[in-house]
Scaffold this active site. Structure first.
Site: not given
Ligand code: NAD
Ligand code: UD1
Length: 349
Positions: A14, A128, A130, A152, A156
């Protein structure tokens, strides 16, 4: 234990996991990756190998399957786990909570049972910001109360609770098995400077920067700014955007901490953010300045579930694992755009 350790990376294909694979290999670790590719492409693994010029084992498999994990732990001598595997779409979690609790919570329990059975107690978990819900003030430090507003986020927090309970059970039993790092990410953005790996969302993105990139590419006509009446300096939502390369560097630092037997066992929590918040309008301006590409936008009502402002107090990670974010917003924008221009269709092209 040093960099010769072997790290199991769940979800390593991912967005964040693939960058972590690069960081681990470059730091001298061996890695084994498991991913069921539900939200990723095997091409990301080929790109990690190309960037690092190193090979590693990739298992296409599901962390929810105990037999798969058992075979994996039998085949490879694993020293620690970096656990990225999970589903992350907030909207989907609201319409299908069972899927999220099954995959993210039950999957992690299956992983923990396999780890315990094979004597592996060190794990870094992708949590996260979150889990802080709507904070009473900013910046947010690790002691803030936890409250979640969607399944979600709930998944977490539940996994965090599991790890806190495992550590507590160790403490009560005078054992030192679990060594856990709960990493609370703020808003990861950016891509590897090579432009070879990055975030490749399925369909229309929900998050701000991936959507902005699609507008800049001409795939979407304009960005919708959700709300300009928040109690923030310009009225738009404020977040702590962190470069994914900085984020994964924090994982390597946390791993060093957990591998060092001199450090306390148990459950440790670290915010991974920059400590600096930017508004949506500031993000648009920064993107345009870094790339010379205009992002047309319109103001719309607030998005349900959004909070006004969220940024980290990151000094605990600096103090305890000697990590701090280094890359500025301009670099985040440049690297995101570089990745997007090289891969306008993500990994599908
Ligand atoms: P992503 O979807 O790109 O990566 C997650 C990976 O996990 C994917 O490749 C998916 O195929 C794999 N996966 C999901 N379920 C699985 C399972 N049951 N078995 C094996 N593989 C599985 O997401 P990411 O952005 O790289 O996020 C990675 C982690 O970080 C996640 O747990 C996500 O919740 C957490 N996280 C992400 C963000 C963000 O904004 N990207 C923010 C906070 C936390
Ligand atoms: C979102 C998720 C959060 C998750 C995080 C990372 C929600 C409510 N929260 O957070 O749980 O951990 O992504 O994946 O979905 N915005 C715009 N226009 C857009 C998109 C976003 O104005 O098209 C604004 C939003 O209102 C916010 C900021 O941009 O103020 C960031 O948004 P986003 O990237 O979606 O992240 P979070 O809302 O922080």
């Amino acid at each position: 234990m040093n960099g010769n350790a072997t790290i199991l990376v769940t979800g390593g294909a991912g967005y964040i996991g693939s960058h972590a694979c690069v960081a681990l290999l470059e730091a001298g670790y061996k890695i084994v990756v498991i991913d069921n590719l539900v939200n990723s492409s095997p091409l990301s693994m080929a790109r990690v190998k190309a960037i690092t010029r190193q090979d590693f084992a990739f298992i296409e498999g599901d962390i929810c399957e105990a037999r798969t994990l058992d075979a994996l732990f039998k085949q490879y001598s694993i020293d620690a786990v970096m656990h990225f595997a999970g589903l992350k779409a907030v909207g989907e979690s609201c319409s299908n909570p069972l899927l999220y609790y099954q995959n993210n919570v039950a999957g992690t329990l299956t992983l923990c049972k396999a780890m315990k059975a094979h004597g592996v107690g060190r794990i870094i978990f992708s949590s996260s910001a979150t889990v802080y819900g709507e904070p009473h003030t900013v910046p947010i430090d690790e002691s803030f109360p936890l409250q979640t507003t969607n399944p979600y986020g709930g998944s977490k927090k539940m996994v965090e609770d599991v790890f806190r309970d495992l550590a507590e059970a160790d403490r009560l039993g005078d054992a030192e098995f679990w060594r856990v790092g709960l990493l609370r990410y703020f808003n990861p953005v950016g891509a590897h400077p090579s432009g070879m790996i990055g975030e490749a969302p399925n369909g229309v993105p929900n998050n701000l920067l991936p959507y902005m990139l699609q507008v800049a590419l001409g795939k979407q006509p304009e960005l919708t700014v959700y709300g300009d009446d928040y109690p923030t300096p310009d009225g738009t939502g404020v977040r702590d955007y962190i470069h994914v390369v900085d984020l994964v560097a924090g994982h390597v630092k946390a791993l060093h901490f957990l591998l060092d037997e001199n450090n306390a066992s148990g459950c440790h929590t670290w915010n991974l953010g920059t400590g600096q918040g930017y508004s949506v309008l500031e993000m648009i301006t920064a993107f345009e300045a870094a790339t010379n590409v205009k992002v047309p936008y319109k103001i719309a009502p607030r998005r349900p579930g959004d909070i006004p402002a969220c940024w980290a107090e990151p000094s605990k990670a600096q103090r305890e694992i000697n990590w701090q974010a280094e890359q500025n917003l301009a670099q985040m924008m440049k690297d995101s755009w570089h990745w997007q221009c090289q891969n306008p269709e993500g990994y599908d092209a």
